[in-house]
Design a protein around this motif. Structure first.
Motif, PDB file in Angstrom:
ATOM      1  N   VAL A  66      30.709  35.395  32.892  1.00 21.07           N
ATOM      2  CA  VAL A  66      30.960  35.246  34.321  1.00 21.07           C
ATOM      3  C   VAL A  66      30.794  36.603  34.985  1.00 21.07           C
ATOM      4  O   VAL A  66      31.306  37.615  34.484  1.00 21.07           O
ATOM      5  CB  VAL A  66      32.384  34.713  34.574  1.00 21.07           C
ATOM      6  CG1 VAL A  66      32.720  34.755  36.053  1.00 21.07           C
ATOM      7  CG2 VAL A  66      32.532  33.293  34.030  1.00 21.07           C
ATOM      8  N   ALA A 118      31.085  34.322  42.441  1.00 21.27           N
ATOM      9  CA  ALA A 118      31.050  34.168  40.991  1.00 21.27           C
ATOM     10  C   ALA A 118      29.719  33.591  40.561  1.00 21.27           C
ATOM     11  O   ALA A 118      29.180  32.687  41.203  1.00 21.27           O
ATOM     12  CB  ALA A 118      32.181  33.257  40.543  1.00 21.27           C
ATOM     13  N   PHE A 162      32.684  27.291  36.686  1.00 21.82           N
ATOM     14  CA  PHE A 162      34.014  27.766  37.028  1.00 21.82           C
ATOM     15  C   PHE A 162      35.052  26.654  37.006  1.00 21.82           C
ATOM     16  O   PHE A 162      36.147  26.836  37.483  1.00 21.82           O
ATOM     17  CB  PHE A 162      33.963  28.390  38.424  1.00 21.82           C
ATOM     18  CG  PHE A 162      34.352  29.830  38.445  1.00 21.82           C
ATOM     19  CD1 PHE A 162      35.431  30.254  39.183  1.00 21.82           C
ATOM     20  CD2 PHE A 162      33.660  30.743  37.696  1.00 21.82           C
ATOM     21  CE1 PHE A 162      35.788  31.571  39.194  1.00 21.82           C
ATOM     22  CE2 PHE A 162      34.006  32.064  37.703  1.00 21.82           C
ATOM     23  CZ  PHE A 162      35.086  32.490  38.467  1.00 21.82           C
ATOM     24  N   TYR A 191      37.443  38.603  33.156  1.00 22.56           N
ATOM     25  CA  TYR A 191      36.299  39.008  33.968  1.00 22.56           C
ATOM     26  C   TYR A 191      36.796  39.696  35.242  1.00 22.56           C
ATOM     27  O   TYR A 191      37.746  39.221  35.878  1.00 22.56           O
ATOM     28  CB  TYR A 191      35.450  37.789  34.335  1.00 22.56           C
ATOM     29  CG  TYR A 191      35.060  36.964  33.145  1.00 22.56           C
ATOM     30  CD1 TYR A 191      35.700  35.755  32.860  1.00 22.56           C
ATOM     31  CD2 TYR A 191      34.062  37.403  32.275  1.00 22.56           C
ATOM     32  CE1 TYR A 191      35.353  35.012  31.753  1.00 22.56           C
ATOM     33  CE2 TYR A 191      33.707  36.648  31.167  1.00 22.56           C
ATOM     34  CZ  TYR A 191      34.361  35.459  30.916  1.00 22.56           C
ATOM     35  OH  TYR A 191      34.012  34.729  29.817  1.00 22.56           O
TER      36      TYR A 191
END
Length: 123
Positions: free
Chosen positions: A2, A24, A29, A112
């Protein structure tokens, strides 16, 4: 994998508002929590808010509850942090982060991270 990219920071006056964005990219997600943190010079990174991507459950630190609002646009894979009534003490580098695990206020739970966007609030 990600990738996260913040935007929307800047220099404002006390009482102003800003909306930060976190775009993103990479894997889906659908099972992720996105969080926002900030770090001021000489201070530890501080949890601000988090949102569960699938059902938009939200969580806030007491320090920003009522002034900051976290949200997300599912179709755009983008999270937001609306910041109102900004104060000089809100000056910091703001980060978005994501985790495949459950919601957490600990930065260690987030795998991330974006590079950060600077917010400076003058009195």
């Amino acid at each position: 994998q990600v990738q996260l990219a913040e935007s929307g920071g800047g220099s404002v006056q006390a009482g102003d508002s800003l909306r930060l964005s976190c775009a993103a990219s990479g894997r889906t997600f659908s099972a992720v929590v996105m969080g926002w943190f900030r770090q001021a010079p000489g201070k530890e990174r501080e949890f601000l808010a988090a949102i569960k991507w699938s059902d938009v459950s939200t969580y806030y630190a007491d320090s920003v509850k009522g002034r900051f609002t976290i949200s997300r646009d599912y179709a755009k894979n983008t999270g937001y942090l609306q910041m109102n009534t900004l104060r000089p003490e809100d000056t910091a580098l703001y980060y978005c982060a994501a985790t495949k695990l459950a919601y957490s206020t600990s930065m260690r739970a987030y795998e991330y991270w974006g590079q950060g966007t600077q917010v400076t609030v003058s009195s």
